[in-house]
Design a protein around this motif. Structure first.
Motif, PDB file in Angstrom:
ATOM      1  N   GLN A 232      15.804 -19.496-119.090  1.00 28.48           N
ATOM      2  CA  GLN A 232      15.237 -18.610-118.077  1.00 28.48           C
ATOM      3  C   GLN A 232      15.064 -17.195-118.624  1.00 28.48           C
ATOM      4  O   GLN A 232      14.024 -16.548-118.435  1.00 28.48           O
ATOM      5  CB  GLN A 232      16.144 -18.581-116.843  1.00 28.48           C
ATOM      6  CG  GLN A 232      16.016 -19.786-115.936  1.00 28.48           C
ATOM      7  CD  GLN A 232      16.850 -19.636-114.680  1.00 28.48           C
ATOM      8  OE1 GLN A 232      17.856 -18.927-114.666  1.00 28.48           O
ATOM      9  NE2 GLN A 232      16.445 -20.314-113.620  1.00 28.48           N
ATOM     10  N   GLY A 233      16.094 -16.701-119.307  1.00 29.33           N
ATOM     11  CA  GLY A 233      16.012 -15.356-119.878  1.00 29.33           C
ATOM     12  C   GLY A 233      14.971 -15.260-120.976  1.00 29.33           C
ATOM     13  O   GLY A 233      14.243 -14.258-121.073  1.00 29.33           O
ATOM     14  N   ALA A 234      14.869 -16.318-121.793  1.00 34.48           N
ATOM     15  CA  ALA A 234      13.897 -16.302-122.889  1.00 34.48           C
ATOM     16  C   ALA A 234      12.469 -16.292-122.359  1.00 34.48           C
ATOM     17  O   ALA A 234      11.605 -15.548-122.858  1.00 34.48           O
ATOM     18  CB  ALA A 234      14.129 -17.517-123.789  1.00 34.48           C
ATOM     19  N   VAL A 235      12.180 -17.104-121.368  1.00 35.18           N
ATOM     20  CA  VAL A 235      10.837 -17.135-120.767  1.00 35.18           C
ATOM     21  C   VAL A 235      10.485 -15.770-120.188  1.00 35.18           C
ATOM     22  O   VAL A 235       9.359 -15.272-120.338  1.00 35.18           O
ATOM     23  CB  VAL A 235      10.768 -18.225-119.674  1.00 35.18           C
ATOM     24  CG1 VAL A 235       9.459 -18.115-118.888  1.00 35.18           C
ATOM     25  CG2 VAL A 235      10.888 -19.607-120.307  1.00 35.18           C
ATOM     26  N   SER A 236      11.466 -15.132-119.534  1.00 41.20           N
ATOM     27  CA  SER A 236      11.220 -13.815-118.957  1.00 41.20           C
ATOM     28  C   SER A 236      10.928 -12.786-120.039  1.00 41.20           C
ATOM     29  O   SER A 236      10.029 -11.946-119.894  1.00 41.20           O
ATOM     30  CB  SER A 236      12.434 -13.386-118.123  1.00 41.20           C
ATOM     31  OG  SER A 236      12.263 -12.084-117.614  1.00 41.20           O
ATOM     32  N   MET A 237      11.672 -12.859-121.147  1.00 45.22           N
ATOM     33  CA  MET A 237      11.461 -11.896-122.244  1.00 45.22           C
ATOM     34  C   MET A 237      10.120 -12.119-122.926  1.00 45.22           C
ATOM     35  O   MET A 237       9.417 -11.153-123.281  1.00 45.22           O
ATOM     36  CB  MET A 237      12.608 -12.016-123.244  1.00 45.22           C
ATOM     37  CG  MET A 237      13.959 -11.578-122.680  1.00 45.22           C
ATOM     38  SD  MET A 237      15.321 -11.889-123.816  1.00 45.22           S
ATOM     39  CE  MET A 237      14.946 -10.721-125.111  1.00 45.22           C
ATOM     40  N   VAL A 238       9.731 -13.384-123.113  1.00 39.81           N
ATOM     41  CA  VAL A 238       8.431 -13.671-123.735  1.00 39.81           C
ATOM     42  C   VAL A 238       7.303 -13.173-122.844  1.00 39.81           C
ATOM     43  O   VAL A 238       6.321 -12.571-123.312  1.00 39.81           O
ATOM     44  CB  VAL A 238       8.298 -15.177-124.010  1.00 39.81           C
ATOM     45  CG1 VAL A 238       6.863 -15.516-124.418  1.00 39.81           C
ATOM     46  CG2 VAL A 238       9.270 -15.602-125.106  1.00 39.81           C
ATOM     47  N   GLU A 239       7.424 -13.426-121.547  1.00 44.70           N
ATOM     48  CA  GLU A 239       6.412 -12.964-120.602  1.00 44.70           C
ATOM     49  C   GLU A 239       6.286 -11.450-120.633  1.00 44.70           C
ATOM     50  O   GLU A 239       5.179 -10.893-120.639  1.00 44.70           O
ATOM     51  CB  GLU A 239       6.774 -13.441-119.198  1.00 44.70           C
ATOM     52  CG  GLU A 239       5.759 -13.040-118.130  1.00 44.70           C
ATOM     53  CD  GLU A 239       6.166 -13.498-116.747  1.00 44.70           C
ATOM     54  OE1 GLU A 239       5.377 -13.335-115.805  1.00 44.70           O
ATOM     55  OE2 GLU A 239       7.301 -14.014-116.610  1.00 44.70           O
ATOM     56  N   MET A 240       7.421 -10.758-120.682  1.00 42.59           N
ATOM     57  CA  MET A 240       7.400  -9.297-120.721  1.00 42.59           C
ATOM     58  C   MET A 240       6.778  -8.804-122.024  1.00 42.59           C
ATOM     59  O   MET A 240       6.014  -7.820-122.029  1.00 42.59           O
ATOM     60  CB  MET A 240       8.833  -8.773-120.583  1.00 42.59           C
ATOM     61  CG  MET A 240       8.941  -7.248-120.610  1.00 42.59           C
ATOM     62  SD  MET A 240      10.653  -6.699-120.427  1.00 42.59           S
ATOM     63  CE  MET A 240      11.383  -7.371-121.924  1.00 42.59           C
ATOM     64  N   ALA A 241       7.074  -9.476-123.146  1.00 45.14           N
ATOM     65  CA  ALA A 241       6.510  -9.063-124.435  1.00 45.14           C
ATOM     66  C   ALA A 241       4.994  -9.198-124.443  1.00 45.14           C
ATOM     67  O   ALA A 241       4.266  -8.304-124.913  1.00 45.14           O
ATOM     68  CB  ALA A 241       7.136  -9.894-125.557  1.00 45.14           C
ATOM     69  N   LEU A 242       4.492 -10.310-123.924  1.00 44.80           N
ATOM     70  CA  LEU A 242       3.039 -10.504-123.887  1.00 44.80           C
ATOM     71  C   LEU A 242       2.361  -9.489-122.986  1.00 44.80           C
ATOM     72  O   LEU A 242       1.273  -8.964-123.308  1.00 44.80           O
ATOM     73  CB  LEU A 242       2.725 -11.926-123.416  1.00 44.80           C
ATOM     74  CG  LEU A 242       3.115 -13.059-124.384  1.00 44.80           C
ATOM     75  CD1 LEU A 242       2.853 -14.415-123.756  1.00 44.80           C
ATOM     76  CD2 LEU A 242       2.352 -12.915-125.700  1.00 44.80           C
ATOM     77  N   GLU A 243       2.984  -9.187-121.849  1.00 42.11           N
ATOM     78  CA  GLU A 243       2.407  -8.212-120.933  1.00 42.11           C
ATOM     79  C   GLU A 243       2.354  -6.828-121.572  1.00 42.11           C
ATOM     80  O   GLU A 243       1.357  -6.090-121.430  1.00 42.11           O
ATOM     81  CB  GLU A 243       3.220  -8.164-119.647  1.00 42.11           C
ATOM     82  CG  GLU A 243       3.051  -9.391-118.754  1.00 42.11           C
ATOM     83  CD  GLU A 243       3.876  -9.301-117.494  1.00 42.11           C
ATOM     84  OE1 GLU A 243       4.657  -8.329-117.355  1.00 42.11           O
ATOM     85  OE2 GLU A 243       3.759 -10.198-116.631  1.00 42.11           O
ATOM     86  N   GLU A 244       3.427  -6.429-122.276  1.00 38.13           N
ATOM     87  CA  GLU A 244       3.451  -5.106-122.911  1.00 38.13           C
ATOM     88  C   GLU A 244       2.435  -5.012-124.042  1.00 38.13           C
ATOM     89  O   GLU A 244       1.780  -3.973-124.219  1.00 38.13           O
ATOM     90  CB  GLU A 244       4.865  -4.815-123.428  1.00 38.13           C
ATOM     91  CG  GLU A 244       5.897  -4.587-122.338  1.00 38.13           C
ATOM     92  CD  GLU A 244       5.597  -3.351-121.505  1.00 38.13           C
ATOM     93  OE1 GLU A 244       5.137  -2.351-122.100  1.00 38.13           O
ATOM     94  OE2 GLU A 244       5.779  -3.386-120.278  1.00 38.13           O
ATOM     95  N   LEU A 245       2.319  -6.091-124.840  1.00 41.22           N
ATOM     96  CA  LEU A 245       1.332  -6.074-125.927  1.00 41.22           C
ATOM     97  C   LEU A 245      -0.090  -5.962-125.371  1.00 41.22           C
ATOM     98  O   LEU A 245      -0.942  -5.245-125.920  1.00 41.22           O
ATOM     99  CB  LEU A 245       1.467  -7.345-126.773  1.00 41.22           C
ATOM    100  CG  LEU A 245       2.711  -7.434-127.672  1.00 41.22           C
ATOM    101  CD1 LEU A 245       2.795  -8.799-128.329  1.00 41.22           C
ATOM    102  CD2 LEU A 245       2.682  -6.334-128.739  1.00 41.22           C
ATOM    103  N   ASN A 246      -0.344  -6.678-124.302  1.00 40.59           N
ATOM    104  CA  ASN A 246      -1.677  -6.644-123.700  1.00 40.59           C
ATOM    105  C   ASN A 246      -1.946  -5.303-123.019  1.00 40.59           C
ATOM    106  O   ASN A 246      -3.061  -4.764-123.078  1.00 40.59           O
ATOM    107  CB  ASN A 246      -1.807  -7.791-122.697  1.00 40.59           C
ATOM    108  CG  ASN A 246      -3.201  -7.875-122.097  1.00 40.59           C
ATOM    109  OD1 ASN A 246      -4.194  -7.898-122.825  1.00 40.59           O
ATOM    110  ND2 ASN A 246      -3.278  -7.902-120.785  1.00 40.59           N
TER     111      ASN A 246
END
Length: 286
Positions: A232-246
């Motif tokens: 759960q934490g990993a999915v949240s961190m990946v989602e946040m990383a993609l959003e910040e990069l975009n």
């Protein structure tokens, strides 16, 4: 059925003074006048001696006259009553009882070892003396019976994979189980005039034959729960990383590159060991 009756016999100190005067006075008069008639008063004084009743604090004396219940003395002190009374001592103090470890089956049929700690005291001396044969043995037997019944009403533990995390269990629901045990014991011991002050589980464990298997199951459940939180934490961190990069337009990633990035991040975040980085000195396409 008779009820408990509280009585207060004659003052023992006054009767003690009368006894001493009668006994020693009769001896003195018999010696002085050499008259055997005073032997009668000496015998009467000796008979009086059997009428003295000493009641210590937090104890009681149940009084009988040729098998008939006369009453109970609860107030401490020295008293005097009919010498032919039969006195039975019953303690009113709080008593502890630590039951033996019993092997019983819980609600799910698993064998468990369980014992209870009981704090009790007598409140009705008539019931304790006459409604049961031996009230102390009655407490022991009924406590064991109540513990067996309680263990069969609840499971030892619930596991996350069963979806019953909020159910009452012997291991985790200490207050609820103690309340149920006290209520069961109060109903059983009321016939003997006994009050339950506290009842709780003193020892609880799986039986030896299944303890090892249950320990492995608990460990597996804990590992699965921990992995669930990590994912759960990993999915949240990946989602946040993609959003910040975009959002910051640091790099333009197509769907294939996003999938590769997600795969790499999930491996790093969910892996048991630290990842070994690989440096790409070429372009993003290599």
């Amino acid at each position: 059925m008779e009820a408990e009756k509280i009585i207060k016999p004659a003052n023992g100190y006054l009767m003690l003074a009368i006894f001493l005067v009668l006994f020693f006075g009769s001896i003195a008069l018999m010696i002085r006048y050499e008259n055997p008639i005073y032997i009668i008063t000496i015998v009467i004084a000796i008979i009086m001696l059997f009428g003295f009743i000493l009641v210590n604090p937090n104890t009681s004396k149940v009084i009988l006259l040729f098998g008939k219940y006369v009453g109970t003395i609860k107030k401490n002190g020295l008293y005097w009553a009919n010498p032919f009374y039969t006195k039975k001592k019953i303690s009113l103090r709080a008593s502890n009882f630590d039951s033996e470890r019993l092997k019983v089956n819980d609600k799910l049929g698993n064998p468990v070892m369980i014992s209870t700690i009981l704090v009790w005291r007598v409140t009705n001396t008539f019931k304790a003396a006459f409604d049961v044969d031996n009230y102390e043995n009655f407490v022991r037997v009924q406590t064991d019976a109540a513990v067996r019944k309680l263990a069969s009403m609840y499971p030892y533990d619930n596991f996350a994979d069963e979806g019953h995390e909020e159910d009452i269990t012997l291991r985790s629901s200490v207050n609820e189980v103690s309340e149920a045990l006290e209520k069961e014991l109060e109903e059983r011991l009321s016939i003997a005039g006994i009050e339950v002050l506290e009842a709780r589980i003193g020892y609880l464990a799986y039986a030896q034959e299944i303890a090892s298997a249950m320990l492995k199951r608990q460990q597996a459940t804990a590992i699965v729960a921990a992995r669930h939180k990590i994912v759960q934490g990993a999915v949240s961190m990946v989602e946040m990383a993609l959003e910040e990069l975009n959002k910051k337009e640091i790099v333009d990633l197509d769907e294939e590159r996003k999938a590769a990035m997600v795969s790499n991040l999930m491996v790093i975040l969910c892996g048991d060991k630290e990842a070994s980085p690989v440096l790409n000195t070429g372009t993003l396409n290599h």
